[in-house]
Every structure is written in structure tokens, then in C-alpha cells.
Design an enzyme around this catalytic site. Structure first.
Site, PDB file in Angstrom:
ATOM      1  N   LYS A 137       0.826  -1.208   0.000  1.00  0.00           N
ATOM      2  CA  LYS A 137       0.000   0.000   0.000  1.00  0.00           C
ATOM      3  C   LYS A 137       0.869   1.271   0.000  1.00  0.00           C
ATOM      4  O   LYS A 137       0.611   2.186  -0.757  1.00  0.00           O
ATOM      5  CB  LYS A 137      -0.932   0.036   1.223  1.00  0.00           C
ATOM      6  CG  LYS A 137      -1.946  -1.089   1.270  1.00  0.00           C
ATOM      7  CD  LYS A 137      -3.006  -0.840   2.341  1.00  0.00           C
ATOM      8  CE  LYS A 137      -2.469  -0.768   3.755  1.00  0.00           C
ATOM      9  NZ  LYS A 137      -1.851  -2.012   4.266  1.00  0.00           N
ATOM     10  N   ARG A 179     -10.121   0.830   8.513  1.00  0.00           N
ATOM     11  CA  ARG A 179      -9.691  -0.522   8.842  1.00  0.00           C
ATOM     12  C   ARG A 179     -10.794  -1.294   9.550  1.00  0.00           C
ATOM     13  O   ARG A 179     -10.587  -2.453   9.918  1.00  0.00           O
ATOM     14  CB  ARG A 179      -8.465  -0.469   9.753  1.00  0.00           C
ATOM     15  CG  ARG A 179      -7.129  -0.633   9.023  1.00  0.00           C
ATOM     16  CD  ARG A 179      -6.050  -0.457  10.069  1.00  0.00           C
ATOM     17  NE  ARG A 179      -4.801  -1.095   9.778  1.00  0.00           N
ATOM     18  CZ  ARG A 179      -3.715  -0.462   9.304  1.00  0.00           C
ATOM     19  NH1 ARG A 179      -3.774   0.795   8.969  1.00  0.00           N
ATOM     20  NH2 ARG A 179      -2.589  -1.116   9.156  1.00  0.00           N
ATOM     21  N   ARG A 224      11.557  -5.827   6.218  1.00  0.00           N
ATOM     22  CA  ARG A 224      11.443  -4.412   5.815  1.00  0.00           C
ATOM     23  C   ARG A 224      12.295  -3.513   6.718  1.00  0.00           C
ATOM     24  O   ARG A 224      12.348  -3.693   7.927  1.00  0.00           O
ATOM     25  CB  ARG A 224       9.965  -4.019   5.937  1.00  0.00           C
ATOM     26  CG  ARG A 224       9.674  -2.588   5.607  1.00  0.00           C
ATOM     27  CD  ARG A 224       8.241  -2.417   5.212  1.00  0.00           C
ATOM     28  NE  ARG A 224       7.319  -2.459   6.331  1.00  0.00           N
ATOM     29  CZ  ARG A 224       5.995  -2.322   6.201  1.00  0.00           C
ATOM     30  NH1 ARG A 224       5.450  -2.192   5.008  1.00  0.00           N
ATOM     31  NH2 ARG A 224       5.216  -2.357   7.253  1.00  0.00           N
ATOM     32  N   ARG A 267      -0.800  -8.612  13.606  1.00  0.00           N
ATOM     33  CA  ARG A 267      -1.420  -7.612  12.718  1.00  0.00           C
ATOM     34  C   ARG A 267      -2.244  -8.314  11.637  1.00  0.00           C
ATOM     35  O   ARG A 267      -3.275  -7.817  11.214  1.00  0.00           O
ATOM     36  CB  ARG A 267      -0.344  -6.718  12.093  1.00  0.00           C
ATOM     37  CG  ARG A 267       0.208  -5.704  13.092  1.00  0.00           C
ATOM     38  CD  ARG A 267       1.504  -5.094  12.645  1.00  0.00           C
ATOM     39  NE  ARG A 267       1.377  -4.241  11.479  1.00  0.00           N
ATOM     40  CZ  ARG A 267       2.422  -3.836  10.745  1.00  0.00           C
ATOM     41  NH1 ARG A 267       3.646  -4.218  11.066  1.00  0.00           N
ATOM     42  NH2 ARG A 267       2.234  -3.053   9.707  1.00  0.00           N
ATOM     43  N   ARG A 276      10.825  -0.981  11.872  1.00  0.00           N
ATOM     44  CA  ARG A 276       9.727  -0.412  12.636  1.00  0.00           C
ATOM     45  C   ARG A 276       9.418  -1.320  13.813  1.00  0.00           C
ATOM     46  O   ARG A 276       9.444  -2.534  13.674  1.00  0.00           O
ATOM     47  CB  ARG A 276       8.479  -0.302  11.755  1.00  0.00           C
ATOM     48  CG  ARG A 276       8.332   1.022  11.075  1.00  0.00           C
ATOM     49  CD  ARG A 276       7.237   1.020  10.058  1.00  0.00           C
ATOM     50  NE  ARG A 276       5.988   0.415  10.521  1.00  0.00           N
ATOM     51  CZ  ARG A 276       4.884   0.324   9.788  1.00  0.00           C
ATOM     52  NH1 ARG A 276       4.886   0.794   8.558  1.00  0.00           N
ATOM     53  NH2 ARG A 276       3.807  -0.239  10.257  1.00  0.00           N
TER      54      ARG A 276
HETATM   55  P1  AMP Z   1       0.317   0.912   9.209  1.00  0.00           P
HETATM   56  O1  AMP Z   1       1.517   1.775   9.095  1.00  0.00           O
HETATM   57  O2  AMP Z   1      -0.811   1.362   8.323  1.00  0.00           O
HETATM   58  O3  AMP Z   1       0.602  -0.556   9.047  1.00  0.00           O
HETATM   59  O4  AMP Z   1      -0.258   1.100  10.704  1.00  0.00           O
HETATM   60  C1  AMP Z   1       0.527   0.778  11.828  1.00  0.00           C
HETATM   61  C2  AMP Z   1      -0.342   0.629  13.078  1.00  0.00           C
HETATM   62  O5  AMP Z   1      -1.031   1.867  13.333  1.00  0.00           O
HETATM   63  C3  AMP Z   1      -1.448  -0.407  12.985  1.00  0.00           C
HETATM   64  O6  AMP Z   1      -0.979  -1.702  13.280  1.00  0.00           O
HETATM   65  C4  AMP Z   1      -2.428   0.114  14.048  1.00  0.00           C
HETATM   66  O7  AMP Z   1      -1.979  -0.149  15.357  1.00  0.00           O
HETATM   67  C5  AMP Z   1      -2.340   1.625  13.841  1.00  0.00           C
HETATM   68  N1  AMP Z   1      -3.332   2.063  12.821  1.00  0.00           N
HETATM   69  C6  AMP Z   1      -3.064   2.544  11.567  1.00  0.00           C
HETATM   70  N2  AMP Z   1      -4.199   2.846  10.905  1.00  0.00           N
HETATM   71  C7  AMP Z   1      -5.220   2.541  11.762  1.00  0.00           C
HETATM   72  C8  AMP Z   1      -6.632   2.606  11.662  1.00  0.00           C
HETATM   73  N3  AMP Z   1      -7.256   3.032  10.535  1.00  0.00           N
HETATM   74  N4  AMP Z   1      -7.365   2.196  12.724  1.00  0.00           N
HETATM   75  C9  AMP Z   1      -6.779   1.771  13.860  1.00  0.00           C
HETATM   76  N5  AMP Z   1      -5.452   1.673  14.016  1.00  0.00           N
HETATM   77  C10 AMP Z   1      -4.662   2.050  12.978  1.00  0.00           C
END
Ligand code: AMP
Length: 224
Positions: A16, A91, A130, A174, A163
Site C-alpha cells: 500500500k 480498517r 522491511r 497484525r 519499525r
Molecule cells: P500501518 O503503518 O498502516 O501498518 O499502521 C501501523 C499501526 O497503526 C497499525 O498496526 C495500528 O496499530 C495503527 N493504525 C493505523 N491505521 C489505523 C486505523 N485506521 N485504525 C486503527 N489503528 C490504525
């Protein structure tokens, strides 16, 4: 031509972020990535950041009310008025509902929901290898896309790091969370006729070309 309002949907590691960077550049869209917003808040140790950390470190979702408030505010900013790309939001069904209501109240609509998909094993391999650069977040992979000099970003020379939530254990969680809470959005957007599917196992260039072709067709149809 009408504005381009896009959602990138898919499990962690499906590509993404990579597609978001390409598409926002192509179309001059505001790139709204919840993960980036929450990580920046953590760095700054704001109230939002401290709260988000508790969930992010375990690979769980930050509560809907919190994330929804952040995103709706961001969508109202000037640069998002002529088109946006949401990356990592919604999400949950609740988040999708709140987004739908907000867009409707401003007589805006979604152009498409772009689903990138791939099997869990590939996703775990991609994410646990990553590495991102500290300065700008440029992304590498220890095996699939290594930097020229180990541990250093090719573009800005800054140090590469993993990360906190990219460790294998957190990634597995996740993915469990994705299947339970986010996957239902596929049917949700399919019912609304906005879902478009892309094969996340293909190369970033191939996926990008496919998305561009799909968007070109959608816009042609819209202009008819
Ligand atoms: P990402 O970088 O999009 O993989 O997001 C990293 C983490 O941020 C996720 O594992 C969640 O803990 C939190 N997060 C990101 N987007 C959301 C969302 N739309 N709703 C809830 N938690 C989120």
C-alpha cells in the site's frame, strides 16, 4: 474532471505504501496515511501518540473514535479538498461508515477502493525484512530490495531501522487483526460497487500500471 478520492485497502505488507507514493505523485493527491500520522504523534509524544503506542506495539488497532476524529479533521484540510488517497484507513466497518457519512455531508464521493492482496506467508516475509530510513521513511528489504550500503539509505544516507511493529511476532498479530476486523470491508465496498482488486504479489511496477489503467477506465466511464 471530478476529484479523485481513493482508498488503498489490504493487509500489511501488500504494498500500500509503495503504491500510495506513486499514485499521489501521479495525480497530485493528498496522501493520508493513518500509520504515518500515528507514528509522527508517537515521536512527538503527544497525547494521541502516547495512547496509540499502547496499541501499535501489540499490533492492535487504535480505537475507532480516536482514529476517526484524526482522519476526518485531516480530510477537511485544504490540500485534501481536490482529491485524496487514504492509506490504512478505514480498517473497520465503523471507520468506513464514519467516512461515508462525512463524505456524503460534503457531497463528495469515493472514486474507488483499491484492494491489494497477497497470502499471509509472503506478507510476513516482506514485512519482517522491511527496513525504513530514519529521515524520510524510504523503504528497503534486506533480501528483496537491499540498499547499496548495508544499513544506510541510498537516497539520503540516513540510518535504516526496523519499525517496532514489524517484528515477526507483531506482524502475525497484525494479520490476525486484519482478517478479523479489516477484511469485512472487502464485502462492504464490493456491495457498494467501488471495490477494485489488484494482485499484491506482482512487482510494484506491474501493480502500478494495472491501477493506472483501471483509474483511466473509471474516469472515462465517468465522463461519458
Ligand atoms: P500501518 O503503518 O498502516 O501498518 O499502521 C501501523 C499501526 O497503526 C497499525 O498496526 C495500528 O496499530 C495503527 N493504525 C493505523 N491505521 C489505523 C486505523 N485506521 N485504525 C486503527 N489503528 C490504525
Amino acid at each position: 474532471m471530478s476529484e479523485l478520492n481513493l482508498i488503498l485497502l489490504g493487509p500489511p505488507g501488500a504494498g500500500k505504501g509503495t503504491q500510495a507514493a506513486l499514485l499521489t505523485e501521479d495525480f497530485g493527491l493528498a496522501h493520508i496515511a493513518t500509520g504515518d500520522i500515528l507514528r509522527a504523534a508517537r515521536e512527538e509524544q503527544t497525547e494521541l501518540g502516547l495512547l496509540a503506542k499502547q496499541y501499535m506495539d501489540k499490533g492492535e488497532l487504535v480505537p475507532d473514535t480516536v482514529v476517526i476524529a484524526v482522519i476526518l479533521e485531516r480530510l477537511g484540510e485544504d490540500d485534501a479538498r481536490d482529491g485524496f488517497l487514504l492509506d490504512g484507513f478505514p480498517r473497520t466497518i465503523e471507520q468506513a461508515g464514519a467516512l461515508g457519512t462525512e463524505l456524503e455531508s460534503h457531497e463528495r464521493r469515493l472514486t474507488a477502493v483499491l484492494l491489494l492482496d497477497a497470502a499471509d506467508d509472503l506478507l510476513v516475509k516482506r514485512i519482517s525484512g522491511r527496513r525504513v530510513c530514519r529521515k524520510e521513511g524510504h523503504v528497503y528489504h534486506v533480501d528483496l530490495d537491499p540498499p547499496k550500503h548495508e544499513g544506510r539509505c541510498d537516497i539520503d544516507g540516513s540510518e535504516l531501522e526496523q519499525r517496532a511493529d514489524d517484528s515477526e511476532e507483531t506482524v502475525r498479530n497484525r494479520l490476525v487483526v486484519y482478517h478479523a476486523q479489516t477484511e469485512p470491508l472487502i464485502a462492504y465496498y464490493e456491495e457498494r460497487g467501488t471495490l477494485r482488486r489488484f494482485d499484491g504479489t506482482r512487482s510494484p511496477t506491474q501493480v502500478h500500471a494495472h491501477i493506472r489503467a483501471t483509474l483511466a477506465t473509471l474516469r472515462l466511464e465517468e465522463d461519458l
